[in-house]
Write a protein that holds these residues in place. Sequence first.
Motif, PDB file in Angstrom:
ATOM      1  N   LEU A 111      35.741  31.051  54.082  1.00 15.49           N
ATOM      2  CA  LEU A 111      36.352  31.599  52.868  1.00 15.49           C
ATOM      3  C   LEU A 111      35.360  31.638  51.702  1.00 15.49           C
ATOM      4  N   LYS A 112      34.099  31.349  52.007  1.00 16.94           N
ATOM      5  CA  LYS A 112      33.108  31.334  50.936  1.00 16.94           C
ATOM      6  C   LYS A 112      32.982  32.710  50.281  1.00 16.94           C
ATOM      7  N   LYS A 113      33.237  33.746  51.063  1.00 15.86           N
ATOM      8  CA  LYS A 113      33.164  35.111  50.520  1.00 15.86           C
ATOM      9  C   LYS A 113      34.242  35.358  49.473  1.00 15.86           C
ATOM     10  N   ASP A 114      35.322  34.582  49.528  1.00 14.34           N
ATOM     11  CA  ASP A 114      36.419  34.723  48.560  1.00 14.34           C
ATOM     12  C   ASP A 114      36.285  33.762  47.385  1.00 14.34           C
ATOM     13  N   SER A 115      35.248  32.921  47.422  1.00 14.20           N
ATOM     14  CA  SER A 115      35.036  31.943  46.351  1.00 14.20           C
ATOM     15  C   SER A 115      34.227  32.582  45.236  1.00 14.20           C
ATOM     16  N   VAL A 116      34.796  32.618  44.048  1.00 21.19           N
ATOM     17  CA  VAL A 116      34.143  33.277  42.905  1.00 21.19           C
ATOM     18  C   VAL A 116      34.104  32.319  41.714  1.00 21.19           C
ATOM     19  N   GLU A 117      33.287  32.671  40.758  1.00 20.17           N
ATOM     20  CA  GLU A 117      33.192  31.864  39.547  1.00 20.17           C
ATOM     21  C   GLU A 117      34.537  31.834  38.835  1.00 20.17           C
ATOM     22  N   PHE A 118      34.895  30.660  38.374  1.00 21.45           N
ATOM     23  CA  PHE A 118      36.132  30.526  37.611  1.00 21.45           C
ATOM     24  C   PHE A 118      35.806  30.740  36.138  1.00 21.45           C
ATOM     25  N   ASN A 119      36.268  31.860  35.624  1.00 21.75           N
ATOM     26  CA  ASN A 119      35.954  32.192  34.236  1.00 21.75           C
ATOM     27  C   ASN A 119      36.844  31.396  33.288  1.00 21.75           C
TER      28      ASN A 119
END
Length: 440
Positions: A111-119
Amino acid sequence: MSKKTYSIFGAGAAGLYTAWRLLDGKSKRDKNEKMLVKGDVLELYDWGKYDFSKKNSGTREAGARVCTWHYKDNKDNSYLELGGMRYSYWDGTPQGAGHRVVTKTIEKLDLKKDSVEFNESADPLMSLRTKNMYVSDVNSNQPAPYFTNNYGEDAPPDDGFTTIQSVAITATSGPVTRREWCKFYENGKIEIDMPDSSIFQRGDLLKDIGYWNLAYDRLGQEGFGYLADGNGYSSNVVNSHSAQSFNVNDEFTPGTEYKTLVKGYSSLFVALFDEVEKLAKQKGITLNYFPDTRLRSILHTKEGIRFTTAKRATPDKLADSKICDAAFLAMPRASIELVAQATRYTDDEGQDILNHEEVQLYLESVIMEPSYKIGMFFTTPWWRTTEAGSPTYPAKLTSYFLTQEGIAKLKKEKFPSNYLKAIESAKNPVIIATSFNDKA
């Protein structure tokens, strides 16, 4: 060893993770008869009915207390996280900070591809005792509306965490690795000379001091209120083990890298359930999933773990009585306490583990924190800078006080008399007899 049956009660984050580790985990011993093998049975009991897949569709998103809610239950719409909304990313190094279990689980489930920076805002807007202030606005010329120890109201609220931790940890000293933190939980102590006003002294073990007791001692009552209000999370200032709270609140220090899952946290639990199903099939282990089923009572007997269940539609009626070789209670304190109460009065013979004195003490040590979230959805991002310009002022939170003068005006406006009578007879909130004029 004959065929084993392991039963997990709770299909939220804890239950699914337990099932995954039982199937995917490796033993340090060459022969470990407790490991699940071909022919064994793994049971997963779900008090609700989570929407794991088309095959196992449900009434709500997966994740129990940590789940995603999409606007109007449409997964194409914006969503809210009803529980955790972000995680502290771990870079994989031994000295690195962050949520290691969450980071590794996301990576192993692809799921690393779905992990994004938390703004998040670099300059949050706070509502402090009806006064709106940006963090950058707080200084000695414009302090927060509190009277804290050592002029703490002149600085951002999160500085309070540093002030509390400074009794044992500095910027250049203190635990870093998980092993060091574990030692600190047991042996961490106050390392500075405390002022005469303090009830604590150098050498006191932090494990013997409740966190809010230490916070009150260092910051004063007003400083504690400022920390709780300004940080926004009351759970960060509860009276837990001080040394452990130091670690928890470390993530609010500068340099923390927050991430989130772009599809929502429930996607993590859907992936966990899928992986559990896949691993069970690969290893020849029978996976039995029981939605809408709750644990009713549980005893340790000579035959094994004897338990009873009830159905969600008829929670007060016995549905089944079964035996397993190992039971995992992936449930919150309140739920376990209900099972303990029912077990106390069961007619079956066996050892009542949940009502044992030491187990009850462990349960009492769990601090229950009720929480809720309010979601607001807008058709346009009015708070951002647009072609038409940006807002000239931040969204204002206003408090209203009802006075006798206000009630008189409502009477003139023909406000329903029965409502007015109910308002005047109410004890809380109190109606102010004389209105306050801040322009006088």
